[in-house]
Motif scaffolding. Structure first.
Motif, short mmCIF file in Angstrom:
data_model
loop_
_atom_site.label_atom_id
_atom_site.label_comp_id
_atom_site.label_asym_id
_atom_site.label_seq_id
_atom_site.Cartn_x
_atom_site.Cartn_y
_atom_site.Cartn_z
N ILE A 17 -0.44 -15.66 -1.78
CA ILE A 17 -0.80 -14.24 -1.64
C ILE A 17 -1.99 -14.12 -0.68
CG2 ILE A 17 -1.85 -12.37 -3.00
CD1 ILE A 17 1.00 -12.64 -3.62
N PRO A 18 -1.95 -13.16 0.26
CA PRO A 18 -3.09 -13.01 1.18
C PRO A 18 -4.39 -12.69 0.42
CG PRO A 18 -1.30 -11.49 1.78
CD PRO A 18 -0.87 -12.21 0.54
N PRO A 19 -5.50 -13.36 0.77
CA PRO A 19 -6.78 -13.08 0.10
C PRO A 19 -7.18 -11.61 0.18
CG PRO A 19 -6.99 -14.93 1.66
CD PRO A 19 -5.59 -14.44 1.76
N GLU A 20 -6.83 -10.95 1.30
CA GLU A 20 -7.17 -9.51 1.43
C GLU A 20 -6.48 -8.69 0.34
OE1 GLU A 20 -6.27 -11.89 3.81
OE2 GLU A 20 -5.38 -10.55 5.29
N LEU A 21 -5.24 -9.10 -0.01
CA LEU A 21 -4.50 -8.38 -1.04
C LEU A 21 -5.19 -8.57 -2.40
CD1 LEU A 21 -1.75 -6.75 -1.28
CD2 LEU A 21 -0.81 -8.82 -2.25
N ILE A 22 -5.69 -9.78 -2.62
CA ILE A 22 -6.35 -10.07 -3.90
C ILE A 22 -7.64 -9.26 -4.02
CG2 ILE A 22 -7.45 -11.91 -5.27
CD1 ILE A 22 -5.36 -13.82 -3.94
N ASP A 23 -8.38 -9.12 -2.91
CA ASP A 23 -9.59 -8.30 -2.93
C ASP A 23 -9.25 -6.84 -3.20
OD1 ASP A 23 -11.47 -10.23 -2.46
OD2 ASP A 23 -11.34 -10.07 -0.27
N LYS A 24 -8.24 -6.38 -2.50
CA LYS A 24 -7.86 -4.96 -2.58
C LYS A 24 -7.33 -4.59 -3.97
CE LYS A 24 -6.03 -1.97 0.91
NZ LYS A 24 -5.19 -1.80 2.09
N TYR A 25 -6.63 -5.52 -4.60
CA TYR A 25 -6.00 -5.25 -5.90
C TYR A 25 -6.63 -6.13 -6.99
CZ TYR A 25 -2.49 -2.51 -3.40
OH TYR A 25 -1.87 -1.55 -2.64
N GLU A 26 -7.94 -6.14 -7.03
CA GLU A 26 -8.64 -6.98 -8.01
C GLU A 26 -8.25 -6.58 -9.44
OE1 GLU A 26 -12.87 -6.69 -8.18
OE2 GLU A 26 -13.07 -8.72 -8.97
N ASN A 27 -7.87 -7.56 -10.23
CA ASN A 27 -7.43 -7.35 -11.62
C ASN A 27 -6.24 -6.38 -11.71
OD1 ASN A 27 -9.36 -9.14 -12.50
ND2 ASN A 27 -10.86 -7.54 -12.90
N ARG A 28 -5.47 -6.32 -10.63
CA ARG A 28 -4.26 -5.51 -10.65
C ARG A 28 -3.05 -6.34 -10.19
NH1 ARG A 28 -4.42 -0.30 -7.60
NH2 ARG A 28 -6.02 -1.16 -6.24
N ASP A 59 0.84 -1.21 0.00
CA ASP A 59 0.00 0.00 0.00
C ASP A 59 0.87 1.26 0.00
OD1 ASP A 59 -2.37 -1.35 -0.08
OD2 ASP A 59 -2.78 -1.22 2.07
N LYS A 60 1.92 1.24 0.81
CA LYS A 60 2.77 2.43 0.93
C LYS A 60 3.52 2.72 -0.38
CE LYS A 60 3.44 2.85 5.85
NZ LYS A 60 3.85 1.87 6.87
N LEU A 61 3.73 1.70 -1.18
CA LEU A 61 4.45 1.90 -2.45
C LEU A 61 3.56 2.58 -3.50
CD1 LEU A 61 6.27 -1.54 -2.64
CD2 LEU A 61 7.39 0.69 -2.41
N ASP A 62 2.25 2.56 -3.23
CA ASP A 62 1.29 3.22 -4.11
C ASP A 62 1.40 2.69 -5.56
OD1 ASP A 62 -0.61 5.00 -5.00
OD2 ASP A 62 0.84 6.63 -5.29
N VAL A 63 1.20 1.38 -5.71
CA VAL A 63 1.37 0.77 -7.03
C VAL A 63 0.03 0.54 -7.74
CG1 VAL A 63 3.59 -0.32 -6.56
CG2 VAL A 63 1.48 -1.59 -6.10
N ASP A 64 0.10 0.54 -9.07
CA ASP A 64 -1.07 0.27 -9.89
C ASP A 64 -1.14 -1.21 -10.28
OD1 ASP A 64 -1.69 3.10 -10.21
OD2 ASP A 64 0.17 3.13 -11.38
N LEU A 65 0.02 -1.86 -10.30
CA LEU A 65 0.07 -3.26 -10.75
C LEU A 65 1.12 -4.02 -9.93
CD1 LEU A 65 -0.89 -5.32 -13.01
CD2 LEU A 65 1.21 -4.69 -14.22
N ILE A 66 0.75 -5.24 -9.53
CA ILE A 66 1.68 -6.13 -8.85
C ILE A 66 1.97 -7.29 -9.79
CG2 ILE A 66 1.98 -7.68 -6.87
CD1 ILE A 66 -0.16 -5.88 -5.42
N VAL A 67 3.23 -7.55 -10.05
CA VAL A 67 3.62 -8.64 -10.95
C VAL A 67 4.26 -9.75 -10.13
CG1 VAL A 67 5.05 -9.28 -12.92
CG2 VAL A 67 3.97 -7.02 -12.86
N LEU A 68 3.68 -10.94 -10.16
CA LEU A 68 4.28 -12.09 -9.50
C LEU A 68 5.19 -12.77 -10.52
CD1 LEU A 68 1.14 -13.58 -7.65
CD2 LEU A 68 2.65 -11.69 -6.97
#
Ligand code: GRF
Length: 207
Positions: free
Chosen positions: A94-105, A78-87
């Motif tokens: 990956i935590p499910p909360e992260l997947i909800d928060k960054y849906e399709n990102r 969150d602090k990095l303020d990113v638009d896209l996360i690349v695995l």
């Protein structure tokens, strides 16, 4: 500019392909803001340093519970303020909360043509061992959005690679990386950075 964080666990050859593609202009409108690893010893972190990209370690080993690890990981992202996360070879769930928060990102590269040889237990060399054991003649790689299932999210790009007589899992893995993974992941990031990917009814539309 698309702000991108890349998450890694190992050698980081996919990360390197992304770094090179940003540098040579194959990927446009993109800033690599950080590389995050669960593994302090990952060579991918050196690649980040060499490219002048912020490198961050968030290791589950440093926390007493998964919940704590997840909190710190989400907070860091969150602090990095990113638009896209690349695995890119990230081997931790990956935590499910992260997947909800960054849906399709969040996107992932998987070294098979999904839905073949994917899902729980299919990672790294195991994918290529299974393909050779089944005797398939064509394998490949897939870039997909990450949802809460394992390798079940909307598919963005796929590329086929031939199996050759005498292939070992290691030889096949290398060919899939060279011919598919190192091309597909940069291509997918470039498409997203240039607003060419949308998701409708669980499938992508590429313009
Ligand atoms: C790749 O095969 C990727 O598909 C898989 O892990 C490997 C990562 O390799 N999920 P690298 O760290 O990018 O070299």
């Amino acid at each position: 500019m698309l702000r991108v964080a890349v998450m890694v666990s190992g050698g980081g050859t996919n990360l390197q392909a992304i770094i090179d593609a940003v540098k040579d202009g194959t990927i446009t409108n993109t800033e690599l803001v950080a590389v995050i690893s669960n593994n302090k010893g990952a060579y991918a972190l050196e690649r980040a340093k060499n490219a002048g990209i912020k490198d961050v370690v968030v290791s589950p080993k440093d926390y007493d519970t998964r919940d704590e690890f997840h909190k710190v990981l989400i907070d860091t992202i969150d602090k990095l303020d990113v638009d896209l996360i690349v695995l890119a070879g990230y081997l931790v769930v990956i935590p499910p909360e992260l997947i909800d928060k960054y849906e399709n990102r969040i996107i992932n590269i998987h070294p098979s043509l999904i839905p073949s040889f994917c899902g729980t237990g299919f990672y790294g060399l195991k994918v290529h061992e299974a393909a050779l054991a089944r005797g398939v003649k064509v394998v490949g790689a897939t870039v997909h959005f990450v949802d809460k299932g394992t390798d079940t999210g909307p598919i963005i790009l796929q590329k086929a690679v031939s199996v050759e007589q005498g292939d070992t899992p290691e030889i096949l893995q290398r060919r899939v990386m060279e011919q598919a993974e190192w091309k597909l992941l940069p291509e997918a990031i470039n498409l997203i950075a240039n607003d060419k990917v949308s998701v409708v009814d669980g499938k992508t539309i590429i313009r």
